[in-house]
Design a protein around this motif. Structure first.
Motif, PDB file in Angstrom:
ATOM      1  N   GLY A 158      16.497  63.778  63.278  1.00 35.75           N
ATOM      2  CA  GLY A 158      15.876  62.967  64.319  1.00 35.75           C
ATOM      3  C   GLY A 158      16.891  62.367  65.268  1.00 35.75           C
ATOM      4  O   GLY A 158      16.697  62.355  66.495  1.00 35.75           O
ATOM      5  N   LEU A 159      17.984  61.876  64.710  1.00 38.63           N
ATOM      6  CA  LEU A 159      19.015  61.287  65.560  1.00 38.63           C
ATOM      7  C   LEU A 159      19.685  62.359  66.414  1.00 38.63           C
ATOM      8  O   LEU A 159      19.978  62.130  67.597  1.00 38.63           O
ATOM      9  N   LEU A 160      19.924  63.539  65.848  1.00 36.25           N
ATOM     10  CA  LEU A 160      20.536  64.619  66.605  1.00 36.25           C
ATOM     11  C   LEU A 160      19.652  64.992  67.793  1.00 36.25           C
ATOM     12  O   LEU A 160      20.148  65.193  68.910  1.00 36.25           O
ATOM     13  N   ALA A 161      18.358  65.064  67.577  1.00 34.89           N
ATOM     14  CA  ALA A 161      17.441  65.377  68.670  1.00 34.89           C
ATOM     15  C   ALA A 161      17.469  64.286  69.739  1.00 34.89           C
ATOM     16  O   ALA A 161      17.435  64.570  70.941  1.00 34.89           O
ATOM     17  N   GLU A 162      17.555  63.041  69.294  1.00 29.29           N
ATOM     18  CA  GLU A 162      17.626  61.922  70.229  1.00 29.29           C
ATOM     19  C   GLU A 162      18.896  61.994  71.077  1.00 29.29           C
ATOM     20  O   GLU A 162      18.860  61.830  72.303  1.00 29.29           O
ATOM     21  N   ALA A 163      20.028  62.247  70.430  1.00 28.50           N
ATOM     22  CA  ALA A 163      21.295  62.333  71.155  1.00 28.50           C
ATOM     23  C   ALA A 163      21.303  63.523  72.107  1.00 28.50           C
ATOM     24  O   ALA A 163      21.826  63.435  73.231  1.00 28.50           O
ATOM     25  N   ARG A 164      20.728  64.638  71.689  1.00 27.24           N
ATOM     26  CA  ARG A 164      20.663  65.810  72.559  1.00 27.24           C
ATOM     27  C   ARG A 164      19.860  65.505  73.818  1.00 27.24           C
ATOM     28  O   ARG A 164      20.230  65.919  74.929  1.00 27.24           O
ATOM     29  N   ALA A 165      18.752  64.792  73.656  1.00 24.99           N
ATOM     30  CA  ALA A 165      17.923  64.455  74.817  1.00 24.99           C
ATOM     31  C   ALA A 165      18.663  63.518  75.761  1.00 24.99           C
ATOM     32  O   ALA A 165      18.603  63.683  76.991  1.00 24.99           O
ATOM     33  N   LEU A 166      19.368  62.526  75.206  1.00 26.37           N
ATOM     34  CA  LEU A 166      20.140  61.613  76.040  1.00 26.37           C
ATOM     35  C   LEU A 166      21.202  62.371  76.822  1.00 26.37           C
ATOM     36  O   LEU A 166      21.391  62.146  78.028  1.00 26.37           O
ATOM     37  N   ALA A 167      21.926  63.256  76.141  1.00 24.41           N
ATOM     38  CA  ALA A 167      22.988  64.013  76.799  1.00 24.41           C
ATOM     39  C   ALA A 167      22.411  64.933  77.876  1.00 24.41           C
ATOM     40  O   ALA A 167      22.971  65.046  78.982  1.00 24.41           O
ATOM     41  N   ARG A 168      21.329  65.590  77.566  1.00 28.09           N
ATOM     42  CA  ARG A 168      20.714  66.520  78.525  1.00 28.09           C
ATOM     43  C   ARG A 168      20.305  65.793  79.804  1.00 28.09           C
ATOM     44  O   ARG A 168      20.510  66.310  80.910  1.00 28.09           O
ATOM     45  N   ASP A 169      19.793  64.582  79.660  1.00 25.20           N
ATOM     46  CA  ASP A 169      19.375  63.801  80.826  1.00 25.20           C
ATOM     47  C   ASP A 169      20.555  63.406  81.704  1.00 25.20           C
ATOM     48  O   ASP A 169      20.367  63.069  82.881  1.00 25.20           O
ATOM     49  N   ARG A 170      21.756  63.439  81.149  1.00 25.60           N
ATOM     50  CA  ARG A 170      22.951  63.016  81.879  1.00 25.60           C
ATOM     51  C   ARG A 170      23.889  64.192  82.168  1.00 25.60           C
ATOM     52  O   ARG A 170      25.058  63.995  82.478  1.00 25.60           O
ATOM     53  N   GLY A 171      23.374  65.384  82.033  1.00 23.03           N
ATOM     54  CA  GLY A 171      24.163  66.565  82.341  1.00 23.03           C
ATOM     55  C   GLY A 171      25.182  66.944  81.286  1.00 23.03           C
ATOM     56  O   GLY A 171      26.119  67.702  81.564  1.00 23.03           O
ATOM     57  N   GLY A 172      25.026  66.436  80.066  1.00 24.76           N
ATOM     58  CA  GLY A 172      25.945  66.739  78.978  1.00 24.76           C
ATOM     59  C   GLY A 172      25.296  67.622  77.936  1.00 24.76           C
ATOM     60  O   GLY A 172      24.215  68.190  78.140  1.00 24.76           O
ATOM     61  N   ARG A 173      25.960  67.714  76.782  1.00 29.41           N
ATOM     62  CA  ARG A 173      25.443  68.577  75.727  1.00 29.41           C
ATOM     63  C   ARG A 173      25.933  68.088  74.374  1.00 29.41           C
ATOM     64  O   ARG A 173      27.101  67.758  74.206  1.00 29.41           O
ATOM     65  N   ILE A 174      25.024  68.052  73.411  1.00 26.12           N
ATOM     66  CA  ILE A 174      25.342  67.756  72.015  1.00 26.12           C
ATOM     67  C   ILE A 174      24.919  68.963  71.193  1.00 26.12           C
ATOM     68  O   ILE A 174      23.780  69.429  71.296  1.00 26.12           O
ATOM     69  N   ALA A 175      25.838  69.477  70.379  1.00 26.08           N
ATOM     70  CA  ALA A 175      25.517  70.638  69.546  1.00 26.08           C
ATOM     71  C   ALA A 175      26.064  70.407  68.144  1.00 26.08           C
ATOM     72  O   ALA A 175      27.015  69.642  67.943  1.00 26.08           O
ATOM     73  N   GLU A 176      25.465  71.084  67.164  1.00 26.49           N
ATOM     74  CA  GLU A 176      25.948  71.004  65.785  1.00 26.49           C
ATOM     75  C   GLU A 176      25.877  72.379  65.140  1.00 26.49           C
ATOM     76  O   GLU A 176      24.896  73.116  65.313  1.00 26.49           O
ATOM     77  N   ARG A 177      26.954  72.717  64.408  1.00 25.92           N
ATOM     78  CA  ARG A 177      26.992  73.919  63.587  1.00 25.92           C
ATOM     79  C   ARG A 177      27.590  73.563  62.240  1.00 25.92           C
ATOM     80  O   ARG A 177      28.303  72.563  62.109  1.00 25.92           O
ATOM     81  N   HIS A 178      27.333  74.425  61.247  1.00 22.94           N
ATOM     82  CA  HIS A 178      27.811  74.169  59.894  1.00 22.94           C
ATOM     83  C   HIS A 178      28.895  75.163  59.484  1.00 22.94           C
ATOM     84  O   HIS A 178      28.963  75.595  58.325  1.00 22.94           O
ATOM     85  N   ASP A 179      29.726  75.558  60.445  1.00 26.05           N
ATOM     86  CA  ASP A 179      30.857  76.438  60.166  1.00 26.05           C
ATOM     87  C   ASP A 179      31.954  76.128  61.165  1.00 26.05           C
ATOM     88  O   ASP A 179      31.785  75.288  62.050  1.00 26.05           O
ATOM     89  N   MET A 180      33.093  76.802  61.011  1.00 27.36           N
ATOM     90  CA  MET A 180      34.221  76.592  61.917  1.00 27.36           C
ATOM     91  C   MET A 180      34.515  77.849  62.741  1.00 27.36           C
ATOM     92  O   MET A 180      35.638  78.049  63.208  1.00 27.36           O
ATOM     93  N   ASP A 181      33.497  78.668  62.955  1.00 28.15           N
ATOM     94  CA  ASP A 181      33.652  79.878  63.759  1.00 28.15           C
ATOM     95  C   ASP A 181      33.354  79.583  65.231  1.00 28.15           C
ATOM     96  O   ASP A 181      32.629  78.633  65.553  1.00 28.15           O
ATOM     97  N   ASP A 182      33.896  80.415  66.110  1.00 25.01           N
ATOM     98  CA  ASP A 182      33.577  80.354  67.537  1.00 25.01           C
ATOM     99  C   ASP A 182      33.727  78.937  68.096  1.00 25.01           C
ATOM    100  O   ASP A 182      32.813  78.391  68.719  1.00 25.01           O
ATOM    101  N   LEU A 183      34.888  78.354  67.867  1.00 27.73           N
ATOM    102  CA  LEU A 183      35.136  77.004  68.351  1.00 27.73           C
ATOM    103  C   LEU A 183      35.234  76.977  69.871  1.00 27.73           C
ATOM    104  O   LEU A 183      35.553  77.998  70.496  1.00 27.73           O
ATOM    105  N   PRO A 184      34.964  75.840  70.486  1.00 23.40           N
ATOM    106  CA  PRO A 184      34.996  75.760  71.955  1.00 23.40           C
ATOM    107  C   PRO A 184      36.376  76.112  72.520  1.00 23.40           C
ATOM    108  O   PRO A 184      37.404  75.834  71.888  1.00 23.40           O
ATOM    109  N   GLU A 185      36.383  76.700  73.712  1.00 23.03           N
ATOM    110  CA  GLU A 185      37.650  77.038  74.351  1.00 23.03           C
ATOM    111  C   GLU A 185      38.384  75.806  74.847  1.00 23.03           C
ATOM    112  O   GLU A 185      39.611  75.748  74.806  1.00 23.03           O
ATOM    113  N   ARG A 186      37.632  74.826  75.328  1.00 25.23           N
ATOM    114  CA  ARG A 186      38.249  73.590  75.823  1.00 25.23           C
ATOM    115  C   ARG A 186      37.865  72.435  74.919  1.00 25.23           C
ATOM    116  O   ARG A 186      36.690  72.220  74.639  1.00 25.23           O
ATOM    117  N   VAL A 187      38.865  71.703  74.456  1.00 23.00           N
ATOM    118  CA  VAL A 187      38.652  70.496  73.661  1.00 23.00           C
ATOM    119  C   VAL A 187      39.666  69.451  74.107  1.00 23.00           C
ATOM    120  O   VAL A 187      40.862  69.721  74.150  1.00 23.00           O
TER     121      VAL A 187
END
Length: 313
Positions: free
Chosen positions: A196-225
């Motif tokens: 529920g909290l993840l969905a809430e944070a995703r909606a907040l970020a989406r409204d502000r042009g951002g993004r919240i994501a979650e995965r349960h592995d360490m594959d395909d990490l972001p290119e920019r951090v």
């Protein structure tokens, strides 16, 4: 508007209690105190602040006690065995008593954070210094740290590695409020953020042009951090039902190889750290780490919060 009590007193029980303007103000004020801890006129002079920690704490308890004293308040400290809650008094009755004597209360509890609202309803300025589901003042300190380092939180790219604990939930609720932020949570299976909290944070970020994501592995990490963040695998005051849980956490250790993917990234940790578990010593003590600077910001953020919830009372 900011959430207040019946007497108009502000409170910080969850980051949800803060408007975007409130959040930005507290983050900015934290950086101002970092630049000059004397940038105030002792606005809490004559006030009495209770500091009640039912669980262990080094940084948060010291930060709020020191912060209250520096702002001019007097402090009463309560340990886990000091209040009659231990003998069966209800939280509501304890709240009524403390509400009639104190001006503010900083609380760390492993119980239901909604109990903190009983204290706020008496007119106390209440600050949640960590509960089972959220650590809002940690997130405020983190956001001030990032602002001081990057100039702004907007558009940062953050990789969080480890358990989806109360620090992670607060970070999700905080970072999602800033335009353009992109946060990747990598958490072990079964130890992610609450849905529920993840969905809430995703909606907040989406409204502000951002993004919240979650995965349960360490594959395909972001290119920019820009920031790599981790916390203890064993969250303070909790235990895990699976005796073999460490096996699932092993891939989520932050080491030199992981940090080497992004040579310019900073490393954050809310501390305390267990070197060799969630982070290696070479990272924690290395040039990318600002974990101990981050810890100092807990004082400056505590001062900002105390000033905001109490100074106008």
């Amino acid at each position: 508007m900011a959430v207040t009590t019946a007497e108009g007193t502000r409170r910080v029980i969850s980051l949800r209690d803060l408007t975007d303007d409130d959040l930005a103000r507290l983050v900015r004020r934290g950086t101002e105190f970092a630049a000059d801890p004397t940038a105030h006129s002792r606005p809490l002079s004559g006030r009495v602040v209770g500091v009640y920690f039912s669980k262990t704490s080094t940084r948060t308890r010291t930060a709020f006690t020191t912060g209250a004293l520096r702002l001019g308040a007097q402090v009463i400290a309560y340990g886990p065995g000091d209040l009659q809650l231990n003998t069966g008094e209800t939280p509501g009755d304890t709240a009524r008593v403390l509400g009639g004597m104190l001006d503010g209360l900083v609380v760390r509890t492993a119980g239901d954070p909604e109990e903190l609202r009983l204290f706020a309803d008496t007119g106390l300025a209440v600050v949640n210094a960590m509960s089972s589901d959220e650590h809002p003042t940690q997130a405020l300190a983190d956001l001030s740290t990032l602002t001081a380092r990057f100039g702004a939180v907007d558009n940062l790219r953050v990789l969080y590695v480890g358990e989806g604990n109360n620090t992670a939930t607060a970070l999700a609720l905080g970072l999602s409020r800033f335009p353009g932020t992109r946060v990747e949570f990598r958490t072990p299976e079964g130890y992610g953020l609450p849905a529920g909290l993840l969905a809430e944070a995703r909606a907040l970020a989406r409204d502000r042009g951002g993004r919240i994501a979650e995965r349960h592995d360490m594959d395909d990490l972001p290119e920019r951090v820009d920031v790599v963040y981790t916390t203890r695998w064993q969250t303070t005051g909790t235990t895990k039902p699976d005796p073999d849980w460490r096996r699932g956490f092993e891939p989520f250790r932050v080491d030199g190889d992981l940090m080497g993917r992004w040579p310019g990234a900073l490393f954050l940790h809310d501390l305390p750290a267990h070197r060799g578990e969630e982070v290696t010593a070479e990272v924690l003590d290395g040039p990318s780490s600002i974990a101990f600077e981050q810890a100092r910001f807990k004082l400056y953020s505590a001062m900002a919060v105390l000033e905001w919830v109490m100074a106008d009372r």
